[in-house]
Design an enzyme around this catalytic site. Structure first.
Site, short mmCIF file in Angstrom:
data_model
loop_
_atom_site.label_atom_id
_atom_site.label_comp_id
_atom_site.label_asym_id
_atom_site.label_seq_id
_atom_site.Cartn_x
_atom_site.Cartn_y
_atom_site.Cartn_z
NE ARG A 36 5.03 22.82 3.65
CZ ARG A 36 6.04 22.25 4.31
NH1 ARG A 36 6.65 22.89 5.28
NH2 ARG A 36 6.47 21.06 3.96
CE1 TYR B 32 4.08 24.65 -0.87
CE2 TYR B 32 6.29 24.35 -1.76
CZ TYR B 32 5.39 24.20 -0.73
OH TYR B 32 5.79 23.62 0.44
CG HIS C 168 16.30 20.63 5.26
ND1 HIS C 168 15.65 19.56 4.68
CD2 HIS C 168 15.33 21.52 5.55
CE1 HIS C 168 14.35 19.79 4.63
NE2 HIS C 168 14.13 20.97 5.15
NE ARG D 221 10.93 21.65 -0.99
CZ ARG D 221 11.37 20.42 -1.17
NH1 ARG D 221 12.06 20.11 -2.26
NH2 ARG D 221 11.15 19.49 -0.28
CE LYS E 88 13.62 24.25 3.08
NZ LYS E 88 12.62 23.24 3.14
CB SER F 17 10.46 17.82 3.11
OG SER F 17 11.51 18.60 2.58
CB CYS G 260 10.98 13.62 8.38
SG CYS G 260 10.67 12.65 6.91
CG ASP H 195 12.85 24.27 6.84
OD1 ASP H 195 12.65 23.04 6.87
OD2 ASP H 195 12.93 24.92 5.78
P1 GTP Z 1 9.36 20.57 6.43
O1 GTP Z 1 8.71 21.83 6.86
O2 GTP Z 1 8.72 19.97 5.21
O3 GTP Z 1 10.83 20.67 6.27
O4 GTP Z 1 8.98 19.45 7.53
P2 GTP Z 1 9.35 19.16 9.05
O5 GTP Z 1 10.55 18.27 9.10
O6 GTP Z 1 9.39 20.41 9.84
O7 GTP Z 1 8.11 18.25 9.51
P3 GTP Z 1 6.99 18.46 10.62
O8 GTP Z 1 7.55 18.68 11.99
O9 GTP Z 1 6.05 19.48 10.13
O10 GTP Z 1 6.27 17.02 10.65
C1 GTP Z 1 5.56 16.49 9.58
C2 GTP Z 1 4.63 15.41 10.04
O11 GTP Z 1 5.28 14.46 10.88
C3 GTP Z 1 3.44 15.94 10.82
O12 GTP Z 1 2.26 15.38 10.32
C4 GTP Z 1 3.72 15.49 12.24
O13 GTP Z 1 2.53 15.29 12.96
C5 GTP Z 1 4.53 14.20 12.05
N1 GTP Z 1 5.46 13.98 13.20
C6 GTP Z 1 6.36 14.88 13.69
N2 GTP Z 1 7.04 14.38 14.76
C7 GTP Z 1 6.57 13.13 14.96
C8 GTP Z 1 6.89 12.08 15.92
O14 GTP Z 1 7.73 12.22 16.81
N3 GTP Z 1 6.20 10.91 15.80
C9 GTP Z 1 5.25 10.73 14.82
N4 GTP Z 1 4.63 9.56 14.77
N5 GTP Z 1 4.93 11.68 13.91
C10 GTP Z 1 5.57 12.86 13.97
C1 SPV Z 2 10.34 21.54 2.80
O1 SPV Z 2 9.74 21.05 1.81
O2 SPV Z 2 11.36 21.00 3.29
C2 SPV Z 2 9.83 22.77 3.44
C3 SPV Z 2 8.75 23.49 2.79
O3 SPV Z 2 10.33 23.17 4.48
S1 SPV Z 2 9.31 24.46 1.45
O4 SPV Z 2 9.72 25.75 1.99
O5 SPV Z 2 8.17 24.62 0.56
O6 SPV Z 2 10.41 23.82 0.80
MN MN Z 3 12.11 21.99 5.06
#
Ligand code: GTP
Ligand code: SPV
Ligand code: MN
Length: 602
Positions: free
Chosen positions: A379, A201, A230, A73, A210, A252, A254, A281
């Site tokens: 992704r 993207y 979110h 983004r 979003k 994001s 996290c 999400d």
């Molecule tokens: P968006 O789709 O961007 O909104 O992200 P999200 O919040 O869904 O993040 P996602 O669950 O995809 O995690 C992103 C990264 O954090 C990945 O590389 C995971 O492996 C890492 N991660 C997730 N949960 C944990 C955790 O409990 N501990 C650690 N150390 N890493 C984590």
């Molecule tokens: C984020 O960036 O928080 C996402 C991916 O979940 S996107 O839909 O590209 O914003």
């Molecule tokens: Mn997100």
């Protein structure tokens, strides 16, 4: 404009006007059928927009690469266009609507020449639910159509639900020439309209996500008395069949997807929990007739981060993406499969990386840094129904699920303990306003740049965040019983940069305490920031966590906390008279609680 699919005059006039602006060769109304999907896939494969992956190993899967400067983004090109700048607030980019339309019109003019304009009717939320909102996206990208088909309920049924007069969000997208200098992501909340040009993207172009489900929806929520957040939603089922639901906001990348797909750890297996993935999400939440907070996931699929996703970290995601999945910006292997960092320990001997260049394991760039096979923000797009913890009854429920607890998280190497509970809803809003996260590409062992990201909504709030805090406070007042509000941090590190907490499945141990607190089952220890678990309150069976580590996980150091207050005060001060008095008072109260701790120490 005559059309056999709809007699919605406003929709037909709008499509006609946008086509006159963008001058596509053809207009195709998407019906959402299987045959339409097959036809579009083949067409996109023909032009190279998609690569068909190994259909034996990965049935129904396709591969796509975006332009190299179009992989995330672009927040600096994202605008909230309200008549008054004050309504967008100090944390959003703002442009006056007339100026924004005029600027974008120049970019859209003739942008679809030689291309097809697809008309995508879609519903965020189950069709017919009070929660749901309809949108129509016009786009010249087949990739967008195929992604929207996974991410939303899309096609003829939506047009039928819209009828001849229904309200819908007008979403216009063109890739145009994919030029970052000619890219704009514009939101017109007052017109229920989104214009996005110059990008391919996900977050910039899947306008239901979003743009509609957070920026426009948060504005509608403020006007109509509900919330667009979110947040992931997960259900925790006990052996007696009772399910409790938790919603969680994390910035994001996290950990929302990972938490939503949690697998109970070995040590807790005997307790017989079952986890249901409701959403990963976005959550839309309303106060139900019973005075509790109810939520739905308005999406129909996942657009999830690939790097770091593997059988050890997120086995359910790996199951989910076995078929009918679109992979974006990962490495393409010679056998027609894909690979990304963290998938497994077997990188292909050679592959084509996310930029389209030849790649081999161990490659270094001219500065000696490893060349990544997959972009860190690569992704997958996959239907939610393919997730092993998907529950169709919950997903299609028009009432949603009742939320027992809300959790806020972020990536913090220090400061924030594993979990703490706010004193009450109002204090929970204050705690949510403190959410901050390290830049997600932070180096191992080194603390990354931290930015405040209240409620993980900084890039997604479609109006003045001062009013947003007020809305949260008012929602709380309207509820008969409010979910308890917690803050968690899975990412605390020791002096050597090693994570103190194993995370992933073991996060259930923290969720267990959160639910026990919500159910009034356990006592807790009061600290200046909120309540933390009593020693032995967390079930750590099978973890072998040493007592020193546990102590470090819950350390609340005034010497570390108090210096962070200034940045938070400055951040909140930006909102001026829009900042609710309650948050000002909460800042002062926290300061006083810490002063009292210091006084007792001396
Ligand atoms: P968006 O789709 O961007 O909104 O992200 P999200 O919040 O869904 O993040 P996602 O669950 O995809 O995690 C992103 C990264 O954090 C990945 O590389 C995971 O492996 C890492 N991660 C997730 N949960 C944990 C955790 O409990 N501990 C650690 N150390 N890493 C984590
Ligand atoms: C984020 O960036 O928080 C996402 C991916 O979940 S996107 O839909 O590209 O914003
Ligand atoms: Mn997100």
């Amino acid at each position: 404009m005559k059309n056999e699919r709809t007699n919605h005059a406003e929709l037909l006039n709008w499509v006609k006007a946008m086509a006159e602006l963008c001058t596509p060769d053809r207009i195709v109304w998407c019906d959402g059928s299987e045959s339409e999907k097959k036809r579009l896939e083949q067409e996109a494969v023909g032009t190279g927009e998609l690569v068909e992956l190994n259909q034996e190993k990965m049935p129904g899967c396709f591969y796509h690469r975006t332009a190299v400067n179009d992989v995330a983004r672009t927040e600096h090109l994202t605008y909230i266009c309200t008549s008054k700048q004050e309504d967008a607030g100090p944390t959003n980019n703002w442009m006056a609507p007339e100026e924004a339309y005029e600027k974008a019109r120049q970019l859209f003019k003739g942008a679809m020449k030689g291309r097809t304009m697809y008309v995508i009717p879609f519903s965020m939320g189950p069709i017919g639910s009070v929660f749901s909102k309809i949108g129509v996206e016009l786009t010249d990208s087949i990739y967008v159509v195929l992604n929207m088909r996974i991410m939303t309920r899309m096609g003829t049924a939506v047009l039928e639900a819209l009828g001849s007069k229904g309200e819908f969000t007008k979403c216009l997208h063109s890739k145009a020439d994919l030029d970052i200098y000619r890219r704009l992501i514009l939101h017109f909340p007052e017109d229920n309209t989104i214009w996005s040009v110059g990008s391919g993207y996900g977050g910039n172009v899947l306008l239901g996500k979003k743009c509609l489900a957070l920026r426009i929806a948060s504005y509608l929520g403020m006007k109509e008395g509900w919330m667009a957040e979110h947040m992931l939603i997960l259900g925790i089922e006990k052996p007696n069949g009772e399910i409790q639901y938790v919603a969680g906001a994390f910035p994001s990348a996290c950990g929302k997807t990972n938490l939503a797909m949690l697998v109970p750890p070995e040590g807790l297996k005997h307790k017989g929990y079952r986890i249901w993935t409701v959403g990963d999400d976005i959550a839309w939440m309303r106060i139900g007739k019973d005075g509790r907070l109810w939520a739905i996931n308005p999406e129909n699929g996942f657009f999830g981060v690939l790097p770091g996703t593997g059988p050890a970290t997120n086995p359910l995601a790996m199951e989910t993406i076995k078929e009918n999945t679109i992979f974006t910006n990962v490495a393409l292997c010679p056998d027609g499969t894909v690979w990304w960092e963290g998938k497994d320990d077997n990188p292909p001997a050679e592959a084509i990386d996310w930029k389209g260049d030849k790649w081999q394991p161990g490659m270094k760039d001219k500065d000696g840094k490893p060349v990544l096979a997959a972009h860190p923000n690569s992704r997958f797009t996959a239907p939610i129904s393919q997730c092993p913890s998907f529950n169709p009854k919950i997903h299609e429920s028009t009432e949603g699920v009742p939320i027992s607890a809300i959790i806020f998280g972020g990536r913090r190497a220090g400061l924030v303990p594993l979990v703490y509970e706010s004193f009450n809803w109002r204090h929970g809003v204050f705690v949510g306003s403190q959410i901050a996260s390290e830049r997600t590409a932070a180096q191992f062992g080194k603390q990354g740049e931290v930015r405040l990201d209240p409620m993980a909504m900084l890039p997604f709030c479609g109006y003045n965040m001062g009013d947003y805090f007020k809305h949260w406070l008012e929602m709380g007042k309207r509820m008969k019983s409010q979910p308890k509000v917690f803050r968690v941090n899975w990412f605390r590190r020791d002096q050597n940069g090693k994570f103190l907490w194993p995370g992933f499945g073991d996060n259930l141990r923290v969720l267990e305490w959160i639910l026990d607190r919500s159910n009034g089952k356990v006592d807790a220890v009061e600290t200046p920031i909120g309540y933390i678990p009593k020693p032995n309150s967390l079930d750590l069976t099978g973890l072998n966590l040493n007592p020193e580590t546990l102590k470090e996980l819950f350390d609340i150091d005034p010497g570390e906390w108090m210096p962070t207050f200034l940045a938070e005060e400055e951040f909140l001060a930006q909102f001026g008279s829009k900042l609710p008095q309650e948050l000002r008072e909460d800042l002062e109260d926290r300061e006083k609680r810490f002063q009292a701790v210091l006084k007792n120490k001396h």
